[in-house]
Design a protein around this motif. Sequence first.
Motif, PDB file in Angstrom:
ATOM      1  N   ARG A 124      -6.637  -2.541  -2.722  1.00 49.60           N
ATOM      2  CA  ARG A 124      -7.551  -2.103  -3.781  1.00 49.60           C
ATOM      3  C   ARG A 124      -7.882  -0.612  -3.620  1.00 49.60           C
ATOM      4  NH1 ARG A 124     -11.235  -4.899  -7.115  1.00 49.60           N
ATOM      5  NH2 ARG A 124      -9.494  -6.418  -7.173  1.00 49.60           N
ATOM      6  N   ALA A 125      -8.129  -0.177  -2.380  1.00 47.46           N
ATOM      7  CA  ALA A 125      -8.448   1.230  -2.140  1.00 47.46           C
ATOM      8  C   ALA A 125      -7.281   2.135  -2.510  1.00 47.46           C
ATOM      9  CB  ALA A 125      -8.837   1.440  -0.679  1.00 47.46           C
ATOM     10  N   ALA A 126      -6.065   1.664  -2.265  1.00 46.47           N
ATOM     11  CA  ALA A 126      -4.879   2.475  -2.559  1.00 46.47           C
ATOM     12  C   ALA A 126      -4.776   2.815  -4.042  1.00 46.47           C
ATOM     13  CB  ALA A 126      -3.619   1.748  -2.105  1.00 46.47           C
ATOM     14  N   THR A 127      -5.309   1.954  -4.893  1.00 51.29           N
ATOM     15  CA  THR A 127      -5.251   2.216  -6.339  1.00 51.29           C
ATOM     16  C   THR A 127      -6.228   3.310  -6.748  1.00 51.29           C
ATOM     17  OG1 THR A 127      -6.933   0.564  -6.958  1.00 51.29           O
ATOM     18  CG2 THR A 127      -4.658  -0.217  -6.708  1.00 51.29           C
ATOM     19  N   ARG A 128      -7.107   3.735  -5.835  1.00 55.16           N
ATOM     20  CA  ARG A 128      -8.169   4.685  -6.168  1.00 55.16           C
ATOM     21  C   ARG A 128      -7.992   6.047  -5.491  1.00 55.16           C
ATOM     22  NH1 ARG A 128     -13.413   0.679  -6.501  1.00 55.16           N
ATOM     23  NH2 ARG A 128     -12.337  -0.910  -7.736  1.00 55.16           N
ATOM     24  N   ILE A 129      -6.878   6.236  -4.813  1.00 53.14           N
ATOM     25  CA  ILE A 129      -6.639   7.473  -4.075  1.00 53.14           C
ATOM     26  C   ILE A 129      -5.522   8.254  -4.747  1.00 53.14           C
ATOM     27  CG2 ILE A 129      -5.807   8.423  -1.890  1.00 53.14           C
ATOM     28  CD1 ILE A 129      -7.232   6.175  -0.467  1.00 53.14           C
ATOM     29  N   GLU A 130      -5.790   9.504  -5.023  1.00 50.84           N
ATOM     30  CA  GLU A 130      -4.816  10.342  -5.721  1.00 50.84           C
ATOM     31  C   GLU A 130      -3.967  11.170  -4.770  1.00 50.84           C
ATOM     32  OE1 GLU A 130      -6.850  12.701  -8.597  1.00 50.84           O
ATOM     33  OE2 GLU A 130      -7.481  10.983  -9.817  1.00 50.84           O
ATOM     34  N   ALA A 131      -4.469  11.482  -3.598  1.00 47.88           N
ATOM     35  CA  ALA A 131      -3.727  12.312  -2.658  1.00 47.88           C
ATOM     36  C   ALA A 131      -4.098  11.945  -1.230  1.00 47.88           C
ATOM     37  CB  ALA A 131      -4.020  13.790  -2.904  1.00 47.88           C
ATOM     38  N   GLY A 132      -3.146  12.129  -0.323  1.00 47.43           N
ATOM     39  CA  GLY A 132      -3.400  11.923   1.095  1.00 47.43           C
ATOM     40  C   GLY A 132      -2.837  10.634   1.653  1.00 47.43           C
ATOM     41  N   LEU A 133      -2.852   9.566   0.858  1.00 47.87           N
ATOM     42  CA  LEU A 133      -2.350   8.279   1.340  1.00 47.87           C
ATOM     43  C   LEU A 133      -0.823   8.310   1.390  1.00 47.87           C
ATOM     44  CD1 LEU A 133      -2.982   5.355   2.192  1.00 47.87           C
ATOM     45  CD2 LEU A 133      -2.823   4.713  -0.235  1.00 47.87           C
ATOM     46  N   LYS A 134      -0.261   8.012   2.558  1.00 43.47           N
ATOM     47  CA  LYS A 134       1.180   8.090   2.759  1.00 43.47           C
ATOM     48  C   LYS A 134       1.860   6.725   2.797  1.00 43.47           C
ATOM     49  CE  LYS A 134       0.829  12.511   2.976  1.00 43.47           C
ATOM     50  NZ  LYS A 134       1.264  13.323   1.813  1.00 43.47           N
ATOM     51  N   SER A 135       1.150   5.697   3.246  1.00 48.00           N
ATOM     52  CA  SER A 135       1.754   4.369   3.321  1.00 48.00           C
ATOM     53  C   SER A 135       0.668   3.326   3.528  1.00 48.00           C
ATOM     54  CB  SER A 135       2.782   4.284   4.465  1.00 48.00           C
ATOM     55  OG  SER A 135       2.167   4.519   5.712  1.00 48.00           O
ATOM     56  N   VAL A 136       1.042   2.062   3.310  1.00 47.75           N
ATOM     57  CA  VAL A 136       0.114   0.938   3.447  1.00 47.75           C
ATOM     58  C   VAL A 136       0.818  -0.200   4.174  1.00 47.75           C
ATOM     59  CG1 VAL A 136      -1.258  -0.797   2.247  1.00 47.75           C
ATOM     60  CG2 VAL A 136      -1.177   1.540   1.358  1.00 47.75           C
ATOM     61  N   VAL A 137       0.159  -0.755   5.186  1.00 49.06           N
ATOM     62  CA  VAL A 137       0.653  -1.947   5.877  1.00 49.06           C
ATOM     63  C   VAL A 137      -0.303  -3.087   5.570  1.00 49.06           C
ATOM     64  CG1 VAL A 137       1.251  -2.997   8.086  1.00 49.06           C
ATOM     65  CG2 VAL A 137       1.671  -0.546   7.709  1.00 49.06           C
ATOM     66  N   LEU A 138       0.218  -4.155   5.004  1.00 53.74           N
ATOM     67  CA  LEU A 138      -0.562  -5.333   4.631  1.00 53.74           C
ATOM     68  C   LEU A 138      -0.219  -6.454   5.611  1.00 53.74           C
ATOM     69  CD1 LEU A 138       0.242  -5.145   0.799  1.00 53.74           C
ATOM     70  CD2 LEU A 138      -1.803  -4.249   1.952  1.00 53.74           C
ATOM     71  N   VAL A 139      -1.166  -6.809   6.473  1.00 58.22           N
ATOM     72  CA  VAL A 139      -0.923  -7.779   7.534  1.00 58.22           C
ATOM     73  C   VAL A 139      -1.512  -9.134   7.145  1.00 58.22           C
ATOM     74  CG1 VAL A 139      -1.150  -8.281   9.992  1.00 58.22           C
ATOM     75  CG2 VAL A 139      -1.016  -5.900   9.213  1.00 58.22           C
ATOM     76  N   ASP A 140      -0.646 -10.082   6.829  1.00 58.34           N
ATOM     77  CA  ASP A 140      -1.003 -11.455   6.473  1.00 58.34           C
ATOM     78  C   ASP A 140      -2.188 -11.528   5.508  1.00 58.34           C
ATOM     79  OD1 ASP A 140       0.487 -13.779   7.205  1.00 58.34           O
ATOM     80  OD2 ASP A 140      -1.307 -14.639   8.090  1.00 58.34           O
ATOM     81  N   PRO A 141      -2.067 -10.897   4.337  1.00 56.51           N
ATOM     82  CA  PRO A 141      -3.180 -10.896   3.376  1.00 56.51           C
ATOM     83  C   PRO A 141      -3.375 -12.253   2.721  1.00 56.51           C
ATOM     84  CG  PRO A 141      -1.235  -9.930   2.385  1.00 56.51           C
ATOM     85  CD  PRO A 141      -0.896 -10.161   3.830  1.00 56.51           C
ATOM     86  N   PRO A 142      -4.609 -12.704   2.535  1.00 60.15           N
ATOM     87  CA  PRO A 142      -4.846 -13.912   1.751  1.00 60.15           C
ATOM     88  C   PRO A 142      -4.287 -13.720   0.337  1.00 60.15           C
ATOM     89  CG  PRO A 142      -6.820 -13.307   2.962  1.00 60.15           C
ATOM     90  CD  PRO A 142      -5.863 -12.161   3.104  1.00 60.15           C
ATOM     91  N   VAL A 143      -3.450 -14.640  -0.101  1.00 57.58           N
ATOM     92  CA  VAL A 143      -2.846 -14.528  -1.435  1.00 57.58           C
ATOM     93  C   VAL A 143      -3.530 -15.454  -2.428  1.00 57.58           C
ATOM     94  CG1 VAL A 143      -0.617 -13.752  -0.576  1.00 57.58           C
ATOM     95  CG2 VAL A 143      -1.053 -16.204  -0.807  1.00 57.58           C
ATOM     96  N   SER A 144      -4.650 -16.021  -2.024  1.00 58.73           N
ATOM     97  CA  SER A 144      -5.446 -16.834  -2.942  1.00 58.73           C
ATOM     98  C   SER A 144      -5.997 -15.937  -4.037  1.00 58.73           C
ATOM     99  CB  SER A 144      -6.585 -17.513  -2.184  1.00 58.73           C
ATOM    100  OG  SER A 144      -7.266 -16.575  -1.365  1.00 58.73           O
ATOM    101  N   GLY A 145      -6.413 -16.567  -5.131  1.00 58.54           N
ATOM    102  CA  GLY A 145      -6.957 -15.809  -6.244  1.00 58.54           C
ATOM    103  C   GLY A 145      -6.983 -16.657  -7.494  1.00 58.54           C
ATOM    104  N   PRO A 146      -7.311 -16.065  -8.621  1.00 55.20           N
ATOM    105  CA  PRO A 146      -7.401 -16.833  -9.869  1.00 55.20           C
ATOM    106  C   PRO A 146      -6.109 -17.593 -10.172  1.00 55.20           C
ATOM    107  CG  PRO A 146      -8.289 -14.624 -10.153  1.00 55.20           C
ATOM    108  CD  PRO A 146      -7.632 -14.646  -8.810  1.00 55.20           C
ATOM    109  N   GLY A 147      -6.224 -18.895 -10.322  1.00 55.74           N
ATOM    110  CA  GLY A 147      -5.076 -19.722 -10.660  1.00 55.74           C
ATOM    111  C   GLY A 147      -4.124 -19.981  -9.520  1.00 55.74           C
ATOM    112  N   ARG A 148      -4.499 -19.632  -8.301  1.00 57.07           N
ATOM    113  CA  ARG A 148      -3.608 -19.803  -7.149  1.00 57.07           C
ATOM    114  C   ARG A 148      -4.217 -20.789  -6.144  1.00 57.07           C
ATOM    115  NH1 ARG A 148       0.434 -16.035  -7.130  1.00 57.07           N
ATOM    116  NH2 ARG A 148       0.193 -14.292  -8.600  1.00 57.07           N
TER     117      ARG A 148
END
Length: 288
Positions: A124-148
Amino acid sequence: MSSTFLHGGHVFANGIRQHYLRYGSNTGSNTGSSTGEHSARPSIVLIPGITSPAITWGFVGEVLGTRFDTFILDVRGRGLSSASDTLDYSLDAQADDVVALTEALGLCAFAFVGHSMGARIAARAATRIEAGLKSVVLVDPPVSGPGRRPYPSQLPWYVDSMALARKGMDAEAMRQFCPTWTHEQRQLRAEWLHTCDERAVLASFKGFHEDDFFADAAQLKVPSLLITAERGDVVRPEDVSELQRATPSMLHARVPDAGHMIPWDNETGFYAALGDFLGAPVSLQTPA
């Protein structure tokens, strides 16, 4: 390996006190004018899960600190960061915290490494950053959510263990909740779990089923790595396929002999899964 711990600190960012632990080298940081191999690589902002204060990830910070300027965050309502009965514990607020933290620390190049809830915050934070962020590692994220399908861990596991921690518990009492952990790991969790605000945990658990992680992950514009556990039911192969269809550049590594708390179950495998994605490989044998 000598310790890479530098210091703990606080910043006032996004309207709250945010506490972090810093690991790395005294000879280099991309937050200032000093030189060194660390300054040539993006800093790491490590975002823990739903009931994991920063200190419980210290053993990972020690290793990452051999190659990177590393900041482990106490997410609001955990550890030494702000907590109150009026604080907003939503995913949006948590994501805004991380964005504000990078600005307050003056980071000019950085990567997010988020585990579980922290992975959802990172996306979610990555969608709000315009500069500086170089990469993202997602470690076993909960994939639950609406309709899941629902998140596989049950809420009483968190609530009951936190209630005991608030009364006072030791490593042996924590065994019923973390039977595969070492004595030292259980002792540290028993010491710090009471700092997790139940209101924050309830809100985050509710968000696991209301916030759309897949929509956030699909918007990633920087290189991304998904790390999943071989054991457990948090991220299934079909979930990996769906995430990679939405973001074809997303890499994936599955850690053998590990449940959801991957570094606790297979620390060596966790670092192997990271490889050199962040800019340099790390391992338990990497000299500080």
